[in-house]
Motif scaffolding. Structure first.
Motif, PDB file in Angstrom:
ATOM      1  N   UNK A   1      33.875  46.391  40.452  1.00  0.00           N
ATOM      2  CA  UNK A   1      34.986  47.147  39.881  1.00  0.00           C
ATOM      3  C   UNK A   1      36.141  46.251  39.442  1.00  0.00           C
ATOM      4  N   UNK A   2      35.881  44.949  39.367  1.00  0.00           N
ATOM      5  CA  UNK A   2      36.830  43.977  38.817  1.00  0.00           C
ATOM      6  C   UNK A   2      38.134  43.921  39.604  1.00  0.00           C
ATOM      7  N   UNK A   3      38.047  44.079  40.926  1.00  0.00           N
ATOM      8  CA  UNK A   3      39.220  43.898  41.763  1.00  0.00           C
ATOM      9  C   UNK A   3      39.434  42.406  42.013  1.00  0.00           C
TER      10      UNK A   3
ATOM     11  N   UNK B   1      46.330  38.519  30.219  1.00  0.00           N
ATOM     12  CA  UNK B   1      46.758  39.852  30.600  1.00  0.00           C
ATOM     13  C   UNK B   1      47.557  39.784  31.892  1.00  0.00           C
ATOM     14  N   UNK B   2      48.827  40.178  31.882  1.00  0.00           N
ATOM     15  CA  UNK B   2      49.581  40.191  33.136  1.00  0.00           C
ATOM     16  C   UNK B   2      49.034  41.248  34.085  1.00  0.00           C
ATOM     17  N   UNK B   3      48.926  40.908  35.358  1.00  0.00           N
ATOM     18  CA  UNK B   3      48.525  41.889  36.353  1.00  0.00           C
ATOM     19  C   UNK B   3      49.705  42.804  36.659  1.00  0.00           C
ATOM     20  N   UNK B   4      49.445  44.031  37.096  1.00  0.00           N
ATOM     21  CA  UNK B   4      50.540  44.939  37.412  1.00  0.00           C
ATOM     22  C   UNK B   4      51.356  44.439  38.592  1.00  0.00           C
ATOM     23  N   UNK B   5      52.581  44.933  38.710  1.00  0.00           N
ATOM     24  CA  UNK B   5      53.493  44.463  39.747  1.00  0.00           C
ATOM     25  C   UNK B   5      53.301  45.186  41.068  1.00  0.00           C
ATOM     26  N   UNK B   6      52.276  46.049  41.170  1.00  0.00           N
ATOM     27  CA  UNK B   6      52.028  46.786  42.407  1.00  0.00           C
ATOM     28  C   UNK B   6      51.672  45.812  43.529  1.00  0.00           C
ATOM     29  N   UNK B   7      51.824  46.234  44.793  1.00  0.00           N
ATOM     30  CA  UNK B   7      51.473  45.363  45.919  1.00  0.00           C
ATOM     31  C   UNK B   7      50.062  44.807  45.771  1.00  0.00           C
ATOM     32  N   UNK B   8      49.909  43.524  45.976  1.00  0.00           N
ATOM     33  CA  UNK B   8      48.641  42.845  45.716  1.00  0.00           C
ATOM     34  C   UNK B   8      47.646  43.114  46.838  1.00  0.00           C
ATOM     35  N   UNK B   9      46.419  43.441  46.451  1.00  0.00           N
ATOM     36  CA  UNK B   9      45.316  43.560  47.390  1.00  0.00           C
ATOM     37  C   UNK B   9      44.165  42.713  46.876  1.00  0.00           C
ATOM     38  N   UNK B  10      43.276  42.329  47.775  1.00  0.00           N
ATOM     39  CA  UNK B  10      42.113  41.527  47.390  1.00  0.00           C
ATOM     40  C   UNK B  10      41.055  41.614  48.467  1.00  0.00           C
ATOM     41  N   UNK B  11      39.812  41.440  48.058  1.00  0.00           N
ATOM     42  CA  UNK B  11      38.725  41.207  48.999  1.00  0.00           C
ATOM     43  C   UNK B  11      38.680  39.710  49.309  1.00  0.00           C
TER      44      UNK B  11
ATOM     45  N   UNK C   1      46.254  29.398  53.229  1.00  0.00           N
ATOM     46  CA  UNK C   1      46.863  28.826  52.026  1.00  0.00           C
ATOM     47  C   UNK C   1      46.643  29.730  50.811  1.00  0.00           C
ATOM     48  N   UNK C   2      45.409  30.169  50.597  1.00  0.00           N
ATOM     49  CA  UNK C   2      45.122  30.974  49.414  1.00  0.00           C
ATOM     50  C   UNK C   2      45.763  32.359  49.497  1.00  0.00           C
ATOM     51  N   UNK C   3      45.857  32.910  50.690  1.00  0.00           N
ATOM     52  CA  UNK C   3      46.561  34.181  50.838  1.00  0.00           C
ATOM     53  C   UNK C   3      48.047  34.015  50.545  1.00  0.00           C
ATOM     54  N   UNK C   4      48.597  32.887  50.940  1.00  0.00           N
ATOM     55  CA  UNK C   4      50.018  32.624  50.644  1.00  0.00           C
ATOM     56  C   UNK C   4      50.213  32.413  49.147  1.00  0.00           C
ATOM     57  N   UNK C   5      49.352  31.641  48.511  1.00  0.00           N
ATOM     58  CA  UNK C   5      49.493  31.375  47.082  1.00  0.00           C
ATOM     59  C   UNK C   5      49.307  32.646  46.247  1.00  0.00           C
ATOM     60  N   UNK C   6      48.426  33.517  46.699  1.00  0.00           N
ATOM     61  CA  UNK C   6      48.170  34.745  45.954  1.00  0.00           C
ATOM     62  C   UNK C   6      49.205  35.822  46.248  1.00  0.00           C
ATOM     63  N   UNK C   7      49.899  35.679  47.364  1.00  0.00           N
ATOM     64  CA  UNK C   7      50.829  36.706  47.855  1.00  0.00           C
ATOM     65  C   UNK C   7      50.139  38.056  48.006  1.00  0.00           C
ATOM     66  N   UNK C   8      48.867  38.005  48.349  1.00  0.00           N
ATOM     67  CA  UNK C   8      48.129  39.230  48.659  1.00  0.00           C
ATOM     68  C   UNK C   8      48.715  39.843  49.921  1.00  0.00           C
TER      69      UNK C   8
END
Length: 490
Positions: free
Chosen positions: A303-305, A42-52, A92-99
């Motif tokens: 909530x599956x974020x 499932x492709x994730x939406x193109x909205x700005x990425x956020x993460x915990x 590194x992981x924040x850069x790879x995720x582009x969060x």
């Protein structure tokens, strides 16, 4: 506590058991052949990425008698090296995720209150430098009462921590000794009072029930004492005996009694009733909050974020946009701290395993984790992961879900799919049937999704077995880090 798993243990077991052949999550290289063709991710939406963001501190001073988590007792911790590696891996992981924005940060363990405030501050500075960390974003630290004096807690507050989770576990000295805890009941009270002074309204305590030899009366008295001490958040966990632990050996060898399932269920129901009467909202199987003090970080899991796991044994769920990825991956960091540090020093991160999750695997997690909350799985959240197959199409059709609605365990209506008050206490018994129904419907030809109109009760079979909670003590399986936090610090 120590380990944090990909999912709560009961959910992971239910998902694995429901699959043909008992297949576990996330098939990937080295994980065995798939038993059915893998659908397109499932492709994730193109909205700005956020993460915990979860940060794992793997060290403890001692191992508690019930603990088999990913933790290490060493003569001397090279904190400077650990700090540098945590900072580097986070970047590194924040850069790879582009969060672009981190919604919350949780320092778990292990015993992260053994880390210095300087280490906590360095990680938070790295996060804020690599992504947006909003002012007031929830930053939680797990603390052991024996390493939670007022000056130390003040140092953590100055470093950027604004919420504390205190591993009280019990306010009975005999129970604490049996559990192998370092602290006394008096030390636990002092730590909570100090925490409430520094983090008013944002101090959580953890309690364990089902301790061998614990009676209903002892549990009720301990709960009453905790209600007089606690702030606005309580995490409640059933003690689970784990193979290889000292406590399990004593119980299985006959030296200590095993609490009955009926006793465990009664303890859980007693606690639920007492906490709700005291003004707490039972917002998740094991978590209670009043005055809006729910854990933002924990909710991001349920909530599956997206979430990113940093540190030895940490787990994550996010899209590697920096590598051109479009689908969510399950990632696991190397468990052993020295090996993890060598990998971070050589290549910027210590990811040991990464697997792209299939659409079905993602929906299984959305279902198993979302049903842990009183809100359940909303139509909006389900549609994010399943735009062409609605909750109504899967669980409104004749089958186990209809039967569970008739029996009063489950509700499907305009809000979504959720457990009733009675059903929430039985979630680990309900999940296998629901997961099987999801998997069966997933294998059928697609039909157009349509809005839920409310599910009519169906004809059911027997009631699910009585079980007090879907959680194990302190949350997760051994060696895992990164999903359910707010659990007990070891």
């Amino acid at each position: 506590m120590a380990g944090r798993g990909w999912r709560p243990a009961a959910a992971a077991a239910a998902i694995g058991a429901a699959r043909p052949g008992g297949a576990g999550p996330g098939r990937g290289p080295g994980s065995g052949p798939a038993s059915e063709p893998a659908p397109a991710p499932v492709p994730e939406p193109a909205a700005p990425a956020t993460a915990a963001l979860y940060v794992h501190w793997p060290y403890c001073r001692k191992r508690c008698s019930y603990c088999n988590f990913n933790k290490y007792m060493v003569p001397a911790v090279d904190e400077a090296a650990m700090r540098a590696c945590l900072v580097r891996e986070a970047r590194t992981l924040l850069r790879l995720s582009q969060v672009q924005s981190v919604t919350s940060v949780f320092f778990g363990g292990g015993t992260p209150s053994l880390a210095s405030p300087r280490t906590i501050a360095a990680v938070l500075e790295a996060v804020a430098g690599a992504a947006h960390l909003p002012d007031g974003a929830e930053v939680t630290l797990e603390a052991n009462p024996s390493s939670a004096g007022t000056p130390r807690l003040a140092g953590f507050k100055a470093a950027g921590v604004n919420r504390l989770s205190v591993g009280v576990q019990s306010l009975d000295d005999a129970e604490l000794r049996l559990l192998g805890r370092e602290h006394t009941a008096a030390e636990a009270r002092g730590a909570v009072e100090a925490a409430r002074g520094l983090f008013p309204g944002r101090t959580s305590i953890d309690l364990l029930f089902g301790v061998p030899g614990q009676s209903r009366g002892a549990w009720a008295r301990g709960l009453e004492a905790a209600l007089g001490l606690c702030d606005h958040h309580v995490s409640l966990y059933q003690l689970t005996l784990e193979r290889g632990t000292a406590l399990a050996a004593q119980v299985w060898g006959g030296a200590l009694p095993t609490p009955s399932q009926d006793l465990l269920a009664d303890m859980y129901q007693t606690a639920r009733a007492a906490l709700v009467a005291a003004g707490f909202r039972h917002y998740e199987v094991s978590n209670f909050a009043r005055k809006g003090a729910r854990s933002t970080h924990n909710l991001s899991y349920w909530q599956a974020e997206q979430y990113i796991g940093v540190g030895p044994g940490a787990h994550g769920r996010f899209v590697l946009r920096g590598e051109g990825g479009r689908s969510r991956e399950a990632r696991v960091q190397t468990l052993e701290p020295d090996a993890w540090m060598r990998e971070v020093q050589s290549r910027g991160h210590g990811t040991r395993r990464r697997v792209v999750l299939s659409p079905l695997e993602q929906l299984e997690e959305v279902l198993a984790l979302g049903l842990r909350t009183d809100e359940g799985v909303t139509h909006e959240r389900w549609g994010h992961f399943s735009p062409h197959l609605s909750l109504e199409a899967i669980f409104g059709a004749p089958g186990e879900a209809k039967a569970l609605q008739q029996q009063g365990w489950l509700v499907l209506d305009g809000g979504g799919l959720r457990c009733t008050w009675e059903g929430l206490a039985l979630l680990d018994s309900l999940l296998p049937a629901l997961l099987c129904q999801l998997q069966h419907r997933w294998a059928l030809p697609a039909v157009p999704a349509h809005p839920a109109q409310g599910a009519a009760p169906g004809r059911g079979s027997g009631a699910p077995r009585r079980s007090p909670t879907g959680d194990r003590a302190g949350g997760e399986a051994a060696g895992h880090a990164g999903v359910v936090s707010g659990s007990s610090v070891e």
